[in-house]
Write an enzyme that holds these catalytic residues in place. Sequence first.
Site, PDB file in Angstrom:
ATOM      1  CD  GLU A 149      -2.795  -1.232   2.418  1.00  0.00           C
ATOM      2  OE1 GLU A 149      -2.693  -0.326   3.276  1.00  0.00           O
ATOM      3  OE2 GLU A 149      -3.582  -2.184   2.543  1.00  0.00           O
ATOM      4  CD  GLU A 168      -4.830  -7.924   1.927  1.00  0.00           C
ATOM      5  OE1 GLU A 168      -5.699  -7.169   2.411  1.00  0.00           O
ATOM      6  OE2 GLU A 168      -3.608  -7.692   1.991  1.00  0.00           O
TER       7      GLU A 168
END
Length: 560
Positions: free
Chosen positions: A352, A468
């Site tokens: 991220e 995810e």
Amino acid sequence: MKKLILSLMFVFSFSTVFAAINKNLVENSDGTVSITNVDKDGSAIKFNKTVDNFQNVTVIDAKKVKNQKFIKASLEDFDKKEVMISFSCDVKVEDSTGAENEISWIIDEVSANFPVVSRQVLKSGEWTTMKGEAILVLGEKKSFYISAAGLNKENLKIYLKNFNLKIMGEGIGAPAPKVSWMDAPSLKDAYKDLFDYFGIAVSLKGELNTSDGQIGLERQASSITMGNEMKPDFLFAWKRPNTMCDFVAEDGNTYQVPDNLPIFSDVRMILLMARSLGIQMRGHVLVWHSQTPKWFFKENYSTDANAAYVDKATMTARQEWYIKSVLDYVRTWEEENNGGKRIITTWDVVNEAVADNAGGKKWLREDSDWFRIYKSEEFILNAFRYANKYAPADVQLAYNDYNCYAPNKREAIANLIDLIKATPGARIDVLGMQSHVKINYPRIRGDNSFEAAVHKYLSKGVDVQITELDIANGKQPYSPYKLKNVYKEYFKMFIENRKVDGKNGISGVTIWGISDRGTWLNNQAEYKGYQQYPLLWDNEFNCKPAFDGVLEAALEAKEQ
């Protein structure tokens, strides 16, 4: 089997109903209902005929049918209910001109724009299996029918066999039997010839360290990802180490670093459990702006919020030490306890780091202590150099992020892949798409879709892993069958873009959690007041329809 009665009407001759034919509505053992056994003759529609050596064929003489609905099944028993309609039928058309005809099976629900359950152009004289599904809330007195619209009825006969219409929904039929994830068909086995792994994210306590959790994981998963236990905060045990030691960094200088990572004991336990279950792992995560202690970035490892940040050289040394420490520990454990075979097959090296609103020169996340020190992508490139230096060559290295399908972020991530590949000593093998998606967003296929992003990353010479995956119902009411359909469509797309020999592709998929009870989404401000049901298993680890959708995608792919 409990029998109910459903009226099935065949409409013809100036829209008058010639006959209302009793039809058995059978409750199945799974709680769904199916329409079966048409057994009456009529002048325009004849049943139980032998055609092409098939018995029980329904024959429709189109020129005798004056209504626009050749044949219809009443859905009145399901008024005002949300239903999933699953349909299949073998169809043959005979057109005396030899022309092709488009056959449509439709539901006359105006509010849903007359959903087409199945539509196909059929060649004259050939049997074709038509099938499809639709999910909608029915109004009153709706029906399922073959549409005559657009057909030249004077030249046409239609033949039907193996008609099957299944109705599913809350409060329809007997409650479906609950099947535990420990007893259900194995997704791991279903996908073993399609992906390198089928994964599930877990926690150590309450899941991986319980007997039920271990039995279920061994049955359903070939890979696991620890949701939290391998992140920096956890490995530091949420506290600043009291003692330091010398570390000679890549630049040849000596720096002070913590003398250990105190929670390697948990890592050892996780590796041991994975080995005993015959399950591999994704390592998550080495470098992340979140769940990394603030003191790790400060001079003298100070816990004072106002302490100054270290300079880049010192931070680079600390990053090298941390990556080396984690990777050395895992590699040594595998060599000493697993014959050198890999438990952790992929590491999320950086997580991220790209901005949500990436564009132009501002494409990196700036609310990050890593960025506050470097003001550039230097820390990312260093991370992939150090991961390549200290990880075994057969361990894949990944960049992992969310919203990877958003066009601006997609382009920024693609640019980052190029930068890593151009950095001497760095290596990137995988782009991890976190895939926390919504039931109606993003588009799965088409322009600026999830699949378009997959293709973009594959074009950069890396594989894609779905790392995810969960699907939020958001602010919409939870619909088990909508969720099933969306999961199935995603997995069909994943399978079509899977990795094959000599070509980059999607190499694995990880579901982000076992049960709805533990989903992280219910703690998100975005969904406050709206319960989320994003996973394949319910609060008691029983399989939801979404589980069936994922399983069906694999089974259907193998039938092709």
